[in-house]
Design an enzyme around this catalytic site. Structure first.
Site, PDB file in Angstrom:
ATOM      1  N   LYS A  51       1.506  -1.613   9.943  1.00  0.00           N
ATOM      2  CA  LYS A  51       0.453  -1.523   8.919  1.00  0.00           C
ATOM      3  C   LYS A  51      -0.296  -2.854   8.788  1.00  0.00           C
ATOM      4  O   LYS A  51      -1.521  -2.893   8.797  1.00  0.00           O
ATOM      5  CB  LYS A  51       1.060  -1.134   7.555  1.00  0.00           C
ATOM      6  CG  LYS A  51       1.842   0.175   7.572  1.00  0.00           C
ATOM      7  CD  LYS A  51       2.404   0.524   6.217  1.00  0.00           C
ATOM      8  CE  LYS A  51       3.461  -0.423   5.695  1.00  0.00           C
ATOM      9  NZ  LYS A  51       4.717  -0.459   6.449  1.00  0.00           N
ATOM     10  N   ARG A  68       3.522   4.082  -2.512  1.00  0.00           N
ATOM     11  CA  ARG A  68       4.811   4.230  -1.832  1.00  0.00           C
ATOM     12  C   ARG A  68       5.688   5.279  -2.499  1.00  0.00           C
ATOM     13  O   ARG A  68       6.792   5.542  -2.030  1.00  0.00           O
ATOM     14  CB  ARG A  68       5.539   2.890  -1.913  1.00  0.00           C
ATOM     15  CG  ARG A  68       5.962   2.313  -0.597  1.00  0.00           C
ATOM     16  CD  ARG A  68       6.462   0.914  -0.901  1.00  0.00           C
ATOM     17  NE  ARG A  68       7.150   0.334   0.178  1.00  0.00           N
ATOM     18  CZ  ARG A  68       6.643  -0.631   0.947  1.00  0.00           C
ATOM     19  NH1 ARG A  68       5.432  -1.077   0.758  1.00  0.00           N
ATOM     20  NH2 ARG A  68       7.364  -1.142   1.909  1.00  0.00           N
ATOM     21  N   ARG A 127      10.278  -9.971  14.219  1.00  0.00           N
ATOM     22  CA  ARG A 127       9.012 -10.423  13.601  1.00  0.00           C
ATOM     23  C   ARG A 127       9.126 -11.856  13.060  1.00  0.00           C
ATOM     24  O   ARG A 127      10.103 -12.230  12.448  1.00  0.00           O
ATOM     25  CB  ARG A 127       8.640  -9.492  12.455  1.00  0.00           C
ATOM     26  CG  ARG A 127       7.460 -10.021  11.639  1.00  0.00           C
ATOM     27  CD  ARG A 127       6.912  -9.011  10.671  1.00  0.00           C
ATOM     28  NE  ARG A 127       7.929  -8.414   9.832  1.00  0.00           N
ATOM     29  CZ  ARG A 127       7.700  -7.374   9.045  1.00  0.00           C
ATOM     30  NH1 ARG A 127       6.508  -6.824   9.015  1.00  0.00           N
ATOM     31  NH2 ARG A 127       8.665  -6.878   8.307  1.00  0.00           N
ATOM     32  N   ARG A 140      10.818 -13.345   7.300  1.00  0.00           N
ATOM     33  CA  ARG A 140      10.998 -12.786   5.966  1.00  0.00           C
ATOM     34  C   ARG A 140      12.476 -12.577   5.665  1.00  0.00           C
ATOM     35  O   ARG A 140      13.224 -12.120   6.529  1.00  0.00           O
ATOM     36  CB  ARG A 140      10.263 -11.441   5.865  1.00  0.00           C
ATOM     37  CG  ARG A 140       8.799 -11.611   5.550  1.00  0.00           C
ATOM     38  CD  ARG A 140       8.000 -10.357   5.627  1.00  0.00           C
ATOM     39  NE  ARG A 140       8.597  -9.147   5.088  1.00  0.00           N
ATOM     40  CZ  ARG A 140       7.971  -7.974   5.052  1.00  0.00           C
ATOM     41  NH1 ARG A 140       6.726  -7.880   5.501  1.00  0.00           N
ATOM     42  NH2 ARG A 140       8.569  -6.910   4.576  1.00  0.00           N
ATOM     43  N   ARG A 182      15.577  -0.239   3.476  1.00  0.00           N
ATOM     44  CA  ARG A 182      14.123  -0.026   3.452  1.00  0.00           C
ATOM     45  C   ARG A 182      13.755   1.292   4.137  1.00  0.00           C
ATOM     46  O   ARG A 182      12.881   2.021   3.663  1.00  0.00           O
ATOM     47  CB  ARG A 182      13.406  -1.210   4.132  1.00  0.00           C
ATOM     48  CG  ARG A 182      13.451  -2.472   3.277  1.00  0.00           C
ATOM     49  CD  ARG A 182      13.167  -3.724   4.074  1.00  0.00           C
ATOM     50  NE  ARG A 182      11.835  -3.778   4.629  1.00  0.00           N
ATOM     51  CZ  ARG A 182      11.455  -4.642   5.587  1.00  0.00           C
ATOM     52  NH1 ARG A 182      12.330  -5.490   6.113  1.00  0.00           N
ATOM     53  NH2 ARG A 182      10.227  -4.646   6.020  1.00  0.00           N
TER      54      ARG A 182
HETATM   55  P1  AP5 Z   1       3.841  -5.255  11.019  1.00  0.00           P
HETATM   56  O1  AP5 Z   1       2.388  -5.002  11.255  1.00  0.00           O
HETATM   57  O2  AP5 Z   1       4.223  -6.525  10.336  1.00  0.00           O
HETATM   58  O3  AP5 Z   1       4.507  -3.989  10.294  1.00  0.00           O
HETATM   59  P2  AP5 Z   1       4.334  -3.407   8.813  1.00  0.00           P
HETATM   60  O4  AP5 Z   1       4.178  -1.927   8.914  1.00  0.00           O
HETATM   61  O5  AP5 Z   1       3.257  -4.158   8.078  1.00  0.00           O
HETATM   62  O6  AP5 Z   1       5.786  -3.709   8.273  1.00  0.00           O
HETATM   63  P3  AP5 Z   1       6.334  -4.332   6.912  1.00  0.00           P
HETATM   64  O7  AP5 Z   1       7.765  -4.695   7.168  1.00  0.00           O
HETATM   65  O8  AP5 Z   1       5.438  -5.422   6.405  1.00  0.00           O
HETATM   66  O9  AP5 Z   1       6.270  -3.105   5.974  1.00  0.00           O
HETATM   67  P4  AP5 Z   1       7.043  -2.913   4.685  1.00  0.00           P
HETATM   68  O10 AP5 Z   1       6.358  -1.699   4.170  1.00  0.00           O
HETATM   69  O11 AP5 Z   1       8.517  -2.826   4.805  1.00  0.00           O
HETATM   70  O12 AP5 Z   1       6.835  -4.305   3.913  1.00  0.00           O
HETATM   71  P5  AP5 Z   1       5.957  -4.705   2.647  1.00  0.00           P
HETATM   72  O13 AP5 Z   1       5.588  -6.115   2.825  1.00  0.00           O
HETATM   73  O14 AP5 Z   1       4.898  -3.701   2.373  1.00  0.00           O
HETATM   74  O15 AP5 Z   1       4.587  -5.163  12.430  1.00  0.00           O
HETATM   75  C1  AP5 Z   1       5.985  -5.413  12.555  1.00  0.00           C
HETATM   76  C2  AP5 Z   1       6.262  -6.137  13.879  1.00  0.00           C
HETATM   77  O16 AP5 Z   1       5.952  -5.252  14.955  1.00  0.00           O
HETATM   78  C3  AP5 Z   1       5.393  -7.391  14.114  1.00  0.00           C
HETATM   79  O17 AP5 Z   1       6.180  -8.376  14.766  1.00  0.00           O
HETATM   80  C4  AP5 Z   1       4.253  -6.906  15.028  1.00  0.00           C
HETATM   81  O18 AP5 Z   1       3.785  -7.931  15.877  1.00  0.00           O
HETATM   82  C5  AP5 Z   1       4.944  -5.791  15.802  1.00  0.00           C
HETATM   83  N1  AP5 Z   1       4.040  -4.683  16.133  1.00  0.00           N
HETATM   84  C6  AP5 Z   1       3.142  -4.076  15.313  1.00  0.00           C
HETATM   85  N2  AP5 Z   1       2.521  -3.066  15.938  1.00  0.00           N
HETATM   86  C7  AP5 Z   1       3.049  -3.011  17.194  1.00  0.00           C
HETATM   87  C8  AP5 Z   1       2.806  -2.162  18.335  1.00  0.00           C
HETATM   88  N3  AP5 Z   1       1.908  -1.160  18.295  1.00  0.00           N
HETATM   89  N4  AP5 Z   1       3.521  -2.403  19.451  1.00  0.00           N
HETATM   90  C9  AP5 Z   1       4.444  -3.404  19.507  1.00  0.00           C
HETATM   91  N5  AP5 Z   1       4.700  -4.253  18.458  1.00  0.00           N
HETATM   92  C10 AP5 Z   1       4.010  -4.055  17.322  1.00  0.00           C
HETATM   93  O19 AP5 Z   1       7.024  -4.561   1.462  1.00  0.00           O
HETATM   94  C11 AP5 Z   1       8.110  -5.449   1.333  1.00  0.00           C
HETATM   95  C12 AP5 Z   1       8.873  -5.126   0.047  1.00  0.00           C
HETATM   96  O20 AP5 Z   1       8.004  -5.291  -1.112  1.00  0.00           O
HETATM   97  C13 AP5 Z   1       9.380  -3.677  -0.081  1.00  0.00           C
HETATM   98  O21 AP5 Z   1      10.616  -3.488   0.572  1.00  0.00           O
HETATM   99  C14 AP5 Z   1       9.483  -3.526  -1.612  1.00  0.00           C
HETATM  100  O22 AP5 Z   1      10.624  -4.156  -2.126  1.00  0.00           O
HETATM  101  C15 AP5 Z   1       8.256  -4.285  -2.100  1.00  0.00           C
HETATM  102  N6  AP5 Z   1       7.065  -3.428  -2.203  1.00  0.00           N
HETATM  103  C16 AP5 Z   1       5.892  -3.561  -1.490  1.00  0.00           C
HETATM  104  N7  AP5 Z   1       5.015  -2.607  -1.851  1.00  0.00           N
HETATM  105  C17 AP5 Z   1       5.625  -1.845  -2.806  1.00  0.00           C
HETATM  106  C18 AP5 Z   1       5.232  -0.701  -3.543  1.00  0.00           C
HETATM  107  N8  AP5 Z   1       4.012  -0.128  -3.361  1.00  0.00           N
HETATM  108  N9  AP5 Z   1       6.109  -0.165  -4.426  1.00  0.00           N
HETATM  109  C19 AP5 Z   1       7.329  -0.732  -4.628  1.00  0.00           C
HETATM  110  N10 AP5 Z   1       7.774  -1.820  -3.952  1.00  0.00           N
HETATM  111  C20 AP5 Z   1       6.925  -2.372  -3.053  1.00  0.00           C
END
Ligand code: AP5
Length: 215
Positions: free
Chosen positions: A13, A88, A127, A161, A172
């Site tokens: 994402k 979410r 990552r 992270r 997660r």
């Molecule tokens: P990346 O693009 O970083 O993946 P992502 O989908 O953004 O993953 P996240 O881990 O950031 O998502 P998340 O939803 O768990 O975390 P968030 O910060 O929202 O890609 C990942 C890796 O893969 C990278 O190394 C990249 O280079 C590689 N890659 C990408 N695409 C690729 C491809 N096509 N091919 C090969 N490699 C690839 O949330 C964190 C925490 O915050 C949650 O756990 C929760 O506690 C809290 N939180 C956030 N939002 C909410 C909400 N709305 N409600 C409640 N709690 C929340």
């Protein structure tokens, strides 16, 4: 254009949001980034969110709805935005709809990025990101062009992270399937959902997303 990127942790994402910012000139609203900033600044929200995030659980709907509502009122969101990691839960989905309806706005597209669990785990485990500008890399798939130097800003400091470990990733992923995946049906019924194969290389996923936005 108002867009949601929907997908499990590691689905790409954040990576694809960067492409969309460059192409469409609209901001990325990542609740994960906003919460991590609040933790780093030691605000009240940050203090309440830290332990929850470190455990891989979901921060309360009340907190995230509030921060998104304030954020979409900022002038840079006037021409649209990319929601990354929000909504979410079904409650958050209802909230964003109500927030937008109150402003006479609507969502244009919800893009679901589908990736197999074993690939998600591998992506998250590998990552790391630039400590200065946040550009995201991967140990095997996306290393900086010059080893140890960020492609975007030239910084030599990188970070990982705290929630990118095997135990937290399991929580997660469970939360994704329990609380977030019902949104696929929710947006399917509304006709806004498009699903792309997130297993493909980054450039190909970006092309599929552009096609899904137009289609
Ligand atoms: P990346 O693009 O970083 O993946 P992502 O989908 O953004 O993953 P996240 O881990 O950031 O998502 P998340 O939803 O768990 O975390 P968030 O910060 O929202 O890609 C990942 C890796 O893969 C990278 O190394 C990249 O280079 C590689 N890659 C990408 N695409 C690729 C491809 N096509 N091919 C090969 N490699 C690839 O949330 C964190 C925490 O915050 C949650 O756990 C929760 O506690 C809290 N939180 C956030 N939002 C909410 C909400 N709305 N409600 C409640 N709690 C929340």
């Amino acid at each position: 254009m108002r867009l949601i990127l929907l997908g499990a942790p590691g689905a790409g994402k954040g990576t694809q949001a960067q492409r969309l910012i460059e192409k469409h000139g609209i901001p990325q609203l990542s609740t994960g980034d906003m919460l991590r900033a609040a933790v780093a600044q030691g605000t009240d929200v940050g203090k309440r969110a830290k332990a929850v995030m470190d455990a891989g659980a979901l921060v309360s709907d009340e907190i995230v709805n509030q921060i998104v509502s304030e954020r979409i009122d900022q002038p840079d969101c006037e021409n649209g935005f990319i929601l990354d990691g929000y909504p979410r839960t079904l409650n958050q989905a209802d909230s964003v709809e109500a927030m937008l309806a109150a402003k006479g706005l609507h969502l244009d597209r919800v893009i679901e990025m589908r990736v197999d669990d074993d690939v998600l785990v591998r992506r998250v485990a590998g990552r790391f990101s630039c400590a200065h500008c946040g550009t995201v890399y991967h140990d095997e798939d996306k290393r900086p062009k010059t080893e140890g130097v960020c492609d975007s800003c030239g910084s030599t400091e990188f970070k990982r992270r705290p929630d990118d470990n095997a135990d937290t990733m399991r929580t997660r992923l469970r939360n994704y399937y329990k609380d977030t995946s019902p949104l696929v049906g929710y947006y399917h019924c509304k006709g806004t959902l498009r699903t792309v194969d997130g297993m493909k290389p980054i450039d190909e996923v970006a092309q599929s997303i552009e096609a899904a936005i137009k289609g």
